[in-house]
Design a protein around this motif. Structure first.
Motif, mmCIF file in Angstrom:
data_model
loop_
_atom_site.group_PDB
_atom_site.id
_atom_site.type_symbol
_atom_site.label_atom_id
_atom_site.label_comp_id
_atom_site.label_asym_id
_atom_site.label_seq_id
_atom_site.Cartn_x
_atom_site.Cartn_y
_atom_site.Cartn_z
ATOM 1 N N THR A 441 3.235 9.303 -25.214
ATOM 2 C CA THR A 441 3.368 8.383 -24.081
ATOM 3 C C THR A 441 2.056 8.255 -23.320
ATOM 4 N N LEU A 442 1.394 9.384 -23.022
ATOM 5 C CA LEU A 442 0.121 9.338 -22.308
ATOM 6 C C LEU A 442 -0.933 8.582 -23.092
ATOM 7 N N ASN A 447 -4.251 3.792 -23.382
ATOM 8 C CA ASN A 447 -4.760 2.647 -24.140
ATOM 9 C C ASN A 447 -4.523 1.327 -23.416
ATOM 10 N N TYR A 448 -3.454 1.277 -22.614
ATOM 11 C CA TYR A 448 -3.118 0.043 -21.910
ATOM 12 C C TYR A 448 -3.537 0.096 -20.442
ATOM 13 N N GLN A 449 -4.522 0.958 -20.140
ATOM 14 C CA GLN A 449 -5.225 0.970 -18.857
ATOM 15 C C GLN A 449 -4.331 1.255 -17.655
ATOM 16 N N HIS A 450 -3.376 2.168 -17.830
ATOM 17 C CA HIS A 450 -2.610 2.653 -16.690
ATOM 18 C C HIS A 450 -3.242 3.972 -16.227
ATOM 19 N N HIS A 451 -3.819 3.958 -15.025
ATOM 20 C CA HIS A 451 -4.600 5.106 -14.566
ATOM 21 C C HIS A 451 -3.848 6.028 -13.605
ATOM 22 N N ASP A 452 -2.776 5.543 -13.005
ATOM 23 C CA ASP A 452 -1.995 6.340 -12.055
ATOM 24 C C ASP A 452 -0.582 6.477 -12.604
ATOM 25 N N VAL A 453 -0.222 7.697 -13.014
ATOM 26 C CA VAL A 453 1.033 7.898 -13.740
ATOM 27 C C VAL A 453 1.842 9.005 -13.068
ATOM 28 N N MET A 454 3.143 8.770 -12.936
ATOM 29 C CA MET A 454 4.072 9.780 -12.449
ATOM 30 C C MET A 454 5.213 9.869 -13.457
ATOM 31 N N ILE A 455 5.393 11.038 -14.068
ATOM 32 C CA ILE A 455 6.386 11.230 -15.120
ATOM 33 C C ILE A 455 7.575 11.991 -14.561
ATOM 34 N N TYR A 456 8.764 11.422 -14.710
ATOM 35 C CA TYR A 456 10.003 12.058 -14.272
ATOM 36 C C TYR A 456 10.727 12.635 -15.485
ATOM 37 N N MET A 457 11.232 13.863 -15.350
ATOM 38 C CA MET A 457 11.954 14.502 -16.443
ATOM 39 C C MET A 457 13.036 15.401 -15.871
ATOM 40 N N ASN A 459 13.530 18.553 -16.945
ATOM 41 C CA ASN A 459 13.158 19.929 -17.244
ATOM 42 C C ASN A 459 12.214 20.431 -16.147
ATOM 43 N N LYS A 460 12.748 21.180 -15.174
ATOM 44 C CA LYS A 460 11.961 21.640 -14.040
ATOM 45 C C LYS A 460 10.884 22.627 -14.476
ATOM 46 N N HIS A 461 11.226 23.548 -15.389
ATOM 47 C CA HIS A 461 10.267 24.563 -15.835
ATOM 48 C C HIS A 461 9.067 23.910 -16.508
ATOM 49 N N LEU A 462 9.305 22.929 -17.370
ATOM 50 C CA LEU A 462 8.221 22.270 -18.080
ATOM 51 C C LEU A 462 7.370 21.447 -17.122
ATOM 52 N N ALA A 463 8.000 20.768 -16.178
ATOM 53 C CA ALA A 463 7.246 19.971 -15.207
ATOM 54 C C ALA A 463 6.318 20.851 -14.386
ATOM 55 N N THR A 464 6.800 22.009 -13.977
ATOM 56 C CA THR A 464 5.987 22.930 -13.186
ATOM 57 C C THR A 464 4.780 23.421 -13.981
ATOM 58 N N LYS A 465 4.989 23.760 -15.247
ATOM 59 C CA LYS A 465 3.894 24.252 -16.077
ATOM 60 C C LYS A 465 2.846 23.167 -16.315
ATOM 61 N N LEU A 466 3.288 21.934 -16.545
ATOM 62 C CA LEU A 466 2.336 20.854 -16.801
ATOM 63 C C LEU A 466 1.524 20.525 -15.560
ATOM 64 N N MET A 486 -5.902 15.057 -21.842
ATOM 65 C CA MET A 486 -5.702 13.633 -21.600
ATOM 66 C C MET A 486 -5.472 13.319 -20.133
ATOM 67 N N ARG A 487 -4.903 14.252 -19.388
ATOM 68 C CA ARG A 487 -4.623 13.977 -17.977
ATOM 69 C C ARG A 487 -5.895 13.761 -17.178
ATOM 70 N N LEU A 488 -7.035 14.221 -17.694
ATOM 71 C CA LEU A 488 -8.306 14.006 -17.016
ATOM 72 C C LEU A 488 -8.713 12.539 -17.034
ATOM 73 N N ASP A 489 -8.130 11.749 -17.962
ATOM 74 C CA ASP A 489 -8.446 10.326 -18.040
ATOM 75 C C ASP A 489 -7.688 9.502 -17.005
ATOM 76 N N PHE A 490 -6.772 10.151 -16.275
ATOM 77 C CA PHE A 490 -5.977 9.449 -15.284
ATOM 78 C C PHE A 490 -6.458 9.797 -13.879
ATOM 79 N N THR A 491 -6.501 8.781 -13.013
ATOM 80 C CA THR A 491 -6.881 9.013 -11.618
ATOM 81 C C THR A 491 -5.847 9.862 -10.902
ATOM 82 N N TYR A 492 -4.582 9.606 -11.225
ATOM 83 C CA TYR A 492 -3.483 10.374 -10.629
ATOM 84 C C TYR A 492 -2.463 10.680 -11.713
ATOM 85 N N PHE A 493 -2.063 11.952 -11.803
ATOM 86 C CA PHE A 493 -1.074 12.365 -12.806
ATOM 87 C C PHE A 493 -0.199 13.452 -12.197
ATOM 88 N N GLU A 494 1.123 13.281 -12.320
ATOM 89 C CA GLU A 494 2.038 14.294 -11.806
ATOM 90 C C GLU A 494 3.354 14.223 -12.572
#
Length: 523
Positions: A441-442, A447-457, A459-466, A486-494
């Motif tokens: 997904t990232l 590739n389609y120039q989305h720089h600010d991404v917020m991923i909802y899931m 799995n609380k444990h996995l979200a915390t680790k990421l 890859m997250r370094l290529d995004f201005t905002y990632f959470e």
């Protein structure tokens, strides 16, 4: 430089006390011209942070721990130059310690030797060949089933594990997993009896408290608040300061901590007008300490707390207290005319500055705080941009013995738009399936120039680790490292964990063969 000298020079009681006094004056802001009130005794400040102190080292015990470290190096590293010299001068077979300390010896050896008990009371032997361990040695390994915790019989010695490779005999420190003495270990042993004294201000949530995302000056203010040690009238009168005891906000009652920050009409008006103050006024506690303790209790089930994140609620409370106390000081020392609506504005402004971003006036202060060099930038970006929200969801297809996974986003009209779909064997580890899907997904979003991404899931444990850049010490660690890069290529990632995500967008994958499916429409 000063710590280096404390490794071989033992301070007298007067010298150690003088060092503590200098440090205490620095902490409370005193100088040579005048002495400011020390609102909390030094012993309480020297307690560990998880016991309500600040973890400041007391010079006497710290000096002892440093000297003990030198003694440990001499006895545990027998082939070093220092150990060879000290053995040649002071080794003896007539003592269980292995060394002697005659009256004619140097002061440095006397000082180091005086700290021997800190080491000798907490060491054991790891038996190799056994050639270096006298029978009368006091540090034989103790069998785990020995009720007396001593070696009393030959059978106790026979139970001792030995090396099958004929390794060297080795002393180890039996108070930590590293088997080596550290200065902090020695210090903790010297102060453990004092640390175990019950503290009426102690509660188990101090560890969580110091992780709250607020400037250090506010956390220190909250720490003094929890110990009821602010420089207010009630506390100053107890220390024989001749000051007026009332009318800071025009109130005729004595200025106590609870009255100033909770019961005063100005405080009531501020609490009523501040944002997010929901139901706080309806809950009654005996003191502010009980307030904070109640909020941070691990198993708290209060309805009004569960509606909000505990730390978010505590941030709001601390900022409100801070605004009230700051306004009180401006009235008292700068003679300003401050009304409750000014306090409300200050509270909302400070909460916005510290939680959501920074204003131009606060940039310098925030950047100078190491704790906020990264956080304030991310918070500022979140405030001024609208991150692209992506939902990841999975479900098991029992009929096909597969696991269906997908990522999608929703349009302004509420339609689902798939991004990446995946079908994998259900026996595959769930964490690995989700990590692979997030990586795909990232890659698509990048590739389609989305720089600010917020991923909802879900799995609380996995979200915390990421979010925390935590290493995955398992088979899927390579995929996790790819995501972290890859997250370094995004201005905002959470990554955010939520309780439920609609699984209907996965219906198009039912009956599909194992593999990855891309849906580029709309990106």
């Amino acid at each position: 430089m000063s710590l280096y000298h404390l490794n071989y020079y033992k301070l007298t009681k007067a010298e150690a006390m003088k060092c503590d006094i200098v440090l205490a004056h620095f902490f409370w802001g005193s100088d040579r011209q005048r002495s400011k009130p020390h609102m909390l005794n030094w012993e309480a400040i020297c307690k560990p942070m998880n016991l309500g102190g600040l973890g400041v080292k007391s010079f006497s015990e710290f000096n002892q721990a440093l000297l003990a470290k030198q003694f440990w190096r001499i006895i545990s590293h027998p082939n070093t130059l220092l150990s060879l010299i000290m053995k040649a001068k002071y080794a003896t077979s007539g003592s269980s310690v292995g060394f002697k300390c005659p009256q004619t010896t140097s002061k440095q050896w006397k000082d180091i030797f005086s700290a021997k008990d800190v080491v000798l009371n907490h060491i054991k032997w790891q038996v190799g060949t056994g050639h270096n361990i006298p029978l009368n040695n006091a540090h034989w390994p103790t069998p785990t089933n020995n009720a007396d915790n001593q070696v009393n019989r030959v059978s106790d010695i026979l139970k001792t594990p030995i090396s099958i490779n004929q390794g060297e005999d080795k002393l180890y420190w039996n108070e930590n997993n590293d088997a080596a003495n550290k200065v902090k270990d020695g210090y903790n042993k010297l102060t453990e009896s004092r640390q175990s004294i019950p503290n009426q201000n102690h509660f188990k949530a101090w560890k969580d408290y110091w992780k709250i995302n607020l400037p250090n000056k506010v956390l220190m203010f909250g720490w003094k608040l929890c110990h009821n040690r602010l420089s207010i009238v009630e506390n100053l009168l107890k220390r024989n300061y001749n000051i007026e005891g009332s009318r800071i906000f025009g109130c005729d009652l004595m200025e106590t901590q609870n009255h100033l920050l909770m019961d005063c009409p100005a405080a009531n008006a501020a609490w009523f007008g501040c944002t997010y103050s929901i139901r706080i006024e309806s809950v009654q506690f005996g003191s502010i300490q009980e307030w904070i303790q109640h909020i941070l209790q691990p198993n708290n089930r209060s309805i009004w707390i569960n509606e909000f994140d505990k730390k978010e609620l505590l941030i709001h409370i601390l900022v409100t207290y801070w605004s009230l106390y700051k306004s009180r000081n401006e009235i008292l020392f700068q003679h300003k005319d401050i009304l409750p609506n000014h306090i409300i504005s200050l509270c909302n402004e400070m909460q916005m500055v510290w939680k959501l971003g920074v204003s131009d006036e606060e940039v310098r202060d925030m950047v100078s705080n190491r704790k906020f060099r990264n956080e304030y930038a991310q918070a500022r970006d979140r405030q001024h941009t609208s991150p692209f929200s992506v939902y990841v969801v999975y479900q098991n297809d029992k009929r096909g013995k597969n696991r269906i996974w997908g990522s999608y986003y929703t349009t302004a009209t509420g339609h689902w738009v798939p991004i990446v779909g995946m079908v994998s064997p259900s026996k595959e580890h769930l964490q690995g399936t989700v990590l692979k899907g997030i990586r795909e997904t990232l890659q698509m979003l990048r590739n389609y120039q989305h720089h600010d991404v917020m991923i909802y899931m879900e799995n609380k444990h996995l979200a915390t680790k990421l979010n925390g850049h935590i290493d995955f010490s398992n088979y899927w660690g390579t995929v996790a490292r790819d995501i972290d890069t890859m997250r370094l290529d995004f201005t905002y990632f959470e990554c955010i964990s939520i309780d439920y995500i609609d699984k209907a967008p996965l219906n198009y994958l039912r009956g599909a063969q194992a593999g990855i499916y891309y849906n580029l429409h709309g990106l």
